[in-house]
Scaffold this motif. Structure first.
Motif, PDB file in Angstrom:
ATOM      1  N   HIS A  10      74.038  -4.565 121.523  1.00 26.26           N
ATOM      2  CA  HIS A  10      73.713  -5.427 122.660  1.00 26.26           C
ATOM      3  C   HIS A  10      72.562  -6.336 122.256  1.00 26.26           C
ATOM      4  N   LEU A  11      72.251  -7.283 123.101  1.00 26.65           N
ATOM      5  CA  LEU A  11      71.132  -8.181 122.878  1.00 26.65           C
ATOM      6  C   LEU A  11      70.088  -7.870 123.942  1.00 26.65           C
ATOM      7  N   PRO A  12      68.918  -7.369 123.554  1.00 31.44           N
ATOM      8  CA  PRO A  12      67.915  -6.975 124.540  1.00 31.44           C
ATOM      9  C   PRO A  12      67.607  -8.114 125.525  1.00 31.44           C
ATOM     10  N   ASN A  13      67.483  -7.739 126.802  1.00 31.61           N
ATOM     11  CA  ASN A  13      67.189  -8.649 127.917  1.00 31.61           C
ATOM     12  C   ASN A  13      68.331  -9.606 128.247  1.00 31.61           C
ATOM     13  N   TYR A  14      69.509  -9.357 127.711  1.00 31.81           N
ATOM     14  CA  TYR A  14      70.690 -10.166 128.016  1.00 31.81           C
ATOM     15  C   TYR A  14      71.855  -9.243 128.331  1.00 31.81           C
ATOM     16  N   GLN A  15      72.755  -9.731 129.168  1.00 32.06           N
ATOM     17  CA  GLN A  15      73.982  -8.997 129.457  1.00 32.06           C
ATOM     18  C   GLN A  15      75.134  -9.736 128.795  1.00 32.06           C
ATOM     19  N   ILE A  16      75.972  -9.020 128.086  1.00 39.46           N
ATOM     20  CA  ILE A  16      77.127  -9.630 127.441  1.00 39.46           C
ATOM     21  C   ILE A  16      78.171  -9.904 128.514  1.00 39.46           C
ATOM     22  N   THR A  17      78.587 -11.161 128.603  1.00 41.86           N
ATOM     23  CA  THR A  17      79.553 -11.555 129.624  1.00 41.86           C
ATOM     24  C   THR A  17      80.958 -11.727 129.067  1.00 41.86           C
ATOM     25  N   GLU A  18      81.062 -11.968 127.772  1.00 44.51           N
ATOM     26  CA  GLU A  18      82.375 -12.167 127.163  1.00 44.51           C
ATOM     27  C   GLU A  18      82.318 -11.862 125.676  1.00 44.51           C
ATOM     28  N   ARG A  19      83.291 -11.110 125.211  1.00 42.19           N
ATOM     29  CA  ARG A  19      83.432 -10.845 123.777  1.00 42.19           C
ATOM     30  C   ARG A  19      84.407 -11.873 123.230  1.00 42.19           C
ATOM     31  N   LEU A  20      84.008 -12.600 122.183  1.00 37.04           N
ATOM     32  CA  LEU A  20      84.841 -13.683 121.673  1.00 37.04           C
ATOM     33  C   LEU A  20      85.694 -13.245 120.488  1.00 37.04           C
ATOM     34  N   ASP A  21      85.059 -12.879 119.390  1.00 37.21           N
ATOM     35  CA  ASP A  21      85.814 -12.498 118.198  1.00 37.21           C
ATOM     36  C   ASP A  21      84.846 -11.991 117.138  1.00 37.21           C
ATOM     37  N   VAL A  22      85.383 -11.382 116.114  1.00 39.29           N
ATOM     38  CA  VAL A  22      84.585 -10.982 114.963  1.00 39.29           C
ATOM     39  C   VAL A  22      84.344 -12.235 114.131  1.00 39.29           C
ATOM     40  N   VAL A  23      83.103 -12.430 113.700  1.00 38.34           N
ATOM     41  CA  VAL A  23      82.763 -13.564 112.846  1.00 38.34           C
ATOM     42  C   VAL A  23      82.140 -13.029 111.565  1.00 38.34           C
ATOM     43  N   TYR A  24      82.260 -13.789 110.502  1.00 40.55           N
ATOM     44  CA  TYR A  24      81.733 -13.338 109.222  1.00 40.55           C
ATOM     45  C   TYR A  24      81.303 -14.536 108.389  1.00 40.55           C
ATOM     46  N   GLY A  25      80.560 -14.251 107.371  1.00 50.70           N
ATOM     47  CA  GLY A  25      80.169 -15.238 106.388  1.00 50.70           C
ATOM     48  C   GLY A  25      80.011 -14.526 105.057  1.00 50.70           C
ATOM     49  N   SER A  26      80.320 -15.214 103.980  1.00 56.36           N
ATOM     50  CA  SER A  26      80.170 -14.573 102.670  1.00 56.36           C
ATOM     51  C   SER A  26      79.809 -15.608 101.623  1.00 56.36           C
ATOM     52  N   THR A  27      79.303 -15.099 100.536  1.00 57.74           N
ATOM     53  CA  THR A  27      79.024 -15.929  99.370  1.00 57.74           C
ATOM     54  C   THR A  27      79.174 -15.049  98.131  1.00 57.74           C
ATOM     55  N   VAL A  28      79.630 -15.652  97.066  1.00 59.27           N
ATOM     56  CA  VAL A  28      79.743 -14.954  95.780  1.00 59.27           C
ATOM     57  C   VAL A  28      78.791 -15.655  94.823  1.00 59.27           C
ATOM     58  N   ARG A  29      77.932 -14.897  94.218  1.00 60.02           N
ATOM     59  CA  ARG A  29      76.930 -15.452  93.309  1.00 60.02           C
ATOM     60  C   ARG A  29      77.000 -14.736  91.970  1.00 60.02           C
ATOM     61  N   SER A  30      76.650 -15.486  90.938  1.00 52.74           N
ATOM     62  CA  SER A  30      76.550 -14.881  89.608  1.00 52.74           C
ATOM     63  C   SER A  30      75.127 -15.053  89.110  1.00 52.74           C
ATOM     64  N   LYS A  31      74.792 -14.235  88.135  1.00 55.62           N
ATOM     65  CA  LYS A  31      73.450 -14.293  87.553  1.00 55.62           C
ATOM     66  C   LYS A  31      73.349 -15.461  86.583  1.00 55.62           C
ATOM     67  N   HIS A  32      72.191 -16.040  86.520  1.00 53.09           N
ATOM     68  CA  HIS A  32      71.889 -17.108  85.569  1.00 53.09           C
ATOM     69  C   HIS A  32      71.549 -16.453  84.233  1.00 53.09           C
ATOM     70  N   VAL A  33      72.085 -16.961  83.123  1.00 53.53           N
ATOM     71  CA  VAL A  33      71.885 -16.347  81.809  1.00 53.53           C
ATOM     72  C   VAL A  33      70.397 -16.229  81.470  1.00 53.53           C
ATOM     73  N   GLY A  34      69.640 -17.278  81.716  1.00 48.54           N
ATOM     74  CA  GLY A  34      68.203 -17.243  81.425  1.00 48.54           C
ATOM     75  C   GLY A  34      67.486 -16.206  82.271  1.00 48.54           C
ATOM     76  N   LYS A  35      67.818 -16.149  83.539  1.00 54.10           N
ATOM     77  CA  LYS A  35      67.197 -15.168  84.437  1.00 54.10           C
ATOM     78  C   LYS A  35      67.621 -13.757  84.049  1.00 54.10           C
ATOM     79  N   ASP A  36      68.860 -13.632  83.566  1.00 52.79           N
ATOM     80  CA  ASP A  36      69.368 -12.323  83.170  1.00 52.79           C
ATOM     81  C   ASP A  36      68.618 -11.802  81.949  1.00 52.79           C
ATOM     82  N   LEU A  37      68.316 -12.667  80.989  1.00 57.42           N
ATOM     83  CA  LEU A  37      67.548 -12.256  79.808  1.00 57.42           C
ATOM     84  C   LEU A  37      66.139 -11.817  80.215  1.00 57.42           C
ATOM     85  N   PHE A  38      65.514 -12.607  81.087  1.00 59.68           N
ATOM     86  CA  PHE A  38      64.170 -12.265  81.559  1.00 59.68           C
ATOM     87  C   PHE A  38      64.193 -10.943  82.333  1.00 59.68           C
TER      88      PHE A  38
END
Length: 146
Positions: A10-38
């Motif tokens: 729930h959201l404190p101090n609010y009442q949920i009036t309608e459920r809409l849908d599941v939402v998501y976000g994603s990202t795929v990241r790889s390591k930088h070679v220089g940062k990986d060596l360090f």
């Protein structure tokens, strides 16, 4: 109103009036070679791998931003039940996934209810009514999973 986020059901101090849908976000990241060596050298002597910490922070923010765009497209006021997940996609690449339930909410006001007298007479000139304070704990909770 910006989309508010809550890892609660729930959201404190609010009442949920309608459920809409599941939402998501994603990202795929790889390591930088220089940062990986360090990071490999830092792994020998110990300590925080700040390059990876920064990478994860950027990934979390990007995934959240993508989820918020989807919630806004649905007209949501908030996302509740927020969760994060990670997985390895390939060697050196990971996915960061965030998800929750997009909902519409209304602020909970401190309403006062008046109970009319039960004796059948009109007591409009008398102040006999009983007032009750409604608190957020008295209201039913919304279950985003069913």
């Amino acid at each position: 109103m910006t989309v508010q986020l809550s890892n609660l059901e729930h959201l404190p101090n609010y009442q949920i009036t309608e459920r809409l849908d599941v939402v998501y976000g994603s990202t795929v990241r790889s390591k930088h070679v220089g940062k990986d060596l360090f990071a490999g050298l830092k792994n020998i002597v110990g300590g925080e791998l700040t390059a990876y910490t920064e990478l994860l922070e950027e990934s979390r923010q990007e995934a959240i931003d993508r989820m918020i765009v989807k919630a806004e497209a649905l007209g949501a006021d908030a996302v509740v039940g927020l969760r994060f997940s990670t997985s390895s996609i390939a060697q050196g690449a990971s996915e960061l996934f965030v998800y929750g339930t997009a909902v519409k909410v209304a602020p909970i006001s401190q309403q006062q209810y008046q109970n009319p007298p039960s004796d059948g007479y009109n007591h409009s000139n008398q102040n006999v009514s009983t007032q009750t304070q409604v608190t957020p704990d008295d209201l039913p909770r919304f279950n985003p999973f069913g």
